[in-house]
Design an enzyme around this catalytic site. Structure first.
Site, short mmCIF file in Angstrom:
data_model
loop_
_atom_site.label_atom_id
_atom_site.label_comp_id
_atom_site.label_asym_id
_atom_site.label_seq_id
_atom_site.Cartn_x
_atom_site.Cartn_y
_atom_site.Cartn_z
N ASP A 1 -34.88 -15.77 9.90
CA ASP A 1 -34.86 -15.23 10.69
C ASP A 1 -35.71 -14.51 11.65
O ASP A 1 -37.18 -13.68 11.02
CB ASP A 1 -34.28 -14.55 9.85
CG ASP A 1 -33.23 -12.31 11.15
OD1 ASP A 1 -33.58 -12.44 11.85
OD2 ASP A 1 -32.00 -12.10 10.38
N SER B 1 -27.79 -6.73 9.53
CA SER B 1 -28.56 -6.37 10.87
C SER B 1 -28.72 -4.50 10.42
O SER B 1 -28.66 -4.36 9.20
CB SER B 1 -28.31 -6.38 11.60
OG SER B 1 -29.65 -5.98 13.25
N HIS C 1 -31.09 -15.53 13.57
CA HIS C 1 -31.11 -13.68 12.75
C HIS C 1 -29.11 -14.25 12.13
O HIS C 1 -29.26 -13.54 10.61
CB HIS C 1 -30.78 -12.51 14.27
CG HIS C 1 -29.86 -11.29 13.87
ND1 HIS C 1 -31.11 -11.07 12.46
CD2 HIS C 1 -29.63 -10.78 14.05
CE1 HIS C 1 -31.06 -9.70 12.15
NE2 HIS C 1 -29.50 -9.39 13.25
#
Length: 301
Positions: A258, A110, A286
């Site tokens: 995602d 991320s 995610h």
């Protein structure tokens, strides 16, 4: 104490104070193993013992740190002299402090993937491999997804966010609220902006009241501060500088569904590189156990 405990933290401490910030770091795995520099997500997140599950702690030495103002790192003002380029310099300073001179694996997921890529572009001589998951390139189009395109799937949430923003850019609007002294304003910012990103990552399309404490407020403040400042990057900065890391072997792992960081960002990164491979996981959300296992297996060969 410095000793080998495999899946436990074998070393932790603080970097010497710099610019009013004391950076907390910790190390896991094999003290004599292959060094991995891991960047946690956020902004506003922190390193956790569970991050060790992404790596082979029998053969790897995983080095991680809490970014400025976040987690156990200390600062009188969490956002003063806190920006992306300084986080990258902190990472380099950490390697120097630990006397790690050999090239490392730059890793993260991320927002951590953003920093891992930026670190490699800034210090390519220090990186022998890049391993990222749940990729976020922090481009204008990535932010547009959150503020506009996600409304194709979550029109109810996004409409309420826009109504609350009263015509102002939502990140700017809620950043003002989160730094106020009014608890109600803070609660509103967390519920209608910070938690929206979390809900996208979990595929949860309903508003919820969010229980808050000082740690959650600190994390939310850093998150919105960075977003309101476009992550202190020029648009598409990572891909514009991709030539600097073309020769570094790169592995990308991403969930197909995602909704927080759509697959297109990871795909654009893969297509821009000559020495990259990508694994697309047939999963939603995610992150998750399937993604973690797919990411981890590259280190078990």
């Amino acid at each position: 104490m410095f000793g080998f405990f495999n899946n436990k933290i074998f070393d932790k401490g603080y970097l010497p104070e710099n610019e009013g910030h004391e950076i907390y770091y910790q190390q896991m795995g094999n003290p004599n193993g292959e060094p991995v520099l891991f960047f946690h997500g956020g902004p506003g997140g922190q390193c956790k013992k569970t991050h060790g599950r992404y790596f082979n702690l029998k053969t790897q030495r995983v080095i991680m740190f809490d970014q400025r103002g976040a987690g156990l790192s200390k600062a009188e003002d969490i956002v003063t002299l806190n920006d992306t380029k300084r986080l990258i310099k902190d990472a380099k300073r950490l390697l120097e402090y630990l006397d790690i001179t050999e090239p490392v694996i730059a890793a993260g997921g991320s927002w951590g993937s953003t920093l891992a890529l930026l670190f490699a572009e800034k210090y390519p001589e220090c990186v022998k491999q890049i391993c990222v998951y749940a990729v976020f390139l922090a481009r204008r189009e990535d932010m547009e997804w959150m503020l506009h395109d996600s409304g194709l799937f979550y029109p109810d949430l996004l409409e309420e966010i826009r109504r609350q923003s009263e015509g102002e850019n939502p990140y700017t609007h809620y950043a003002k609220l989160i730094f106020s002294d009014d608890l109600g304003s803070i609660q509103t910012a967390i519920k209608y902006m910070v938690h929206y990103e979390y809900q996208l990552g979990k595929l949860d399309a309903g508003f919820k009241e969010v229980a808050i404490d000082n740690d959650i407020i600190t994390s939310a403040r850093i998150s919105l501060y960075y977003a309101a400042n476009r992550y202190f990057l020029s648009d598409n900065e990572i891909l514009k500088n991709i030539d600097k890391i073309q020769n570094i072997p790169t592995t990308i792992v991403h969930n197909r569904l995602d909704m927080c960081c759509p697959l297109k960002g990871a795909w654009d990164l893969y297509r821009a590189m000559d020495n990259a491979k990508i694994e697309i996981i047939a999963d939603l959300g995610h992150v998750g156990d399937k993604l973690r296992k797919a990411y981890r297996k590259q280190f078990d060969k």
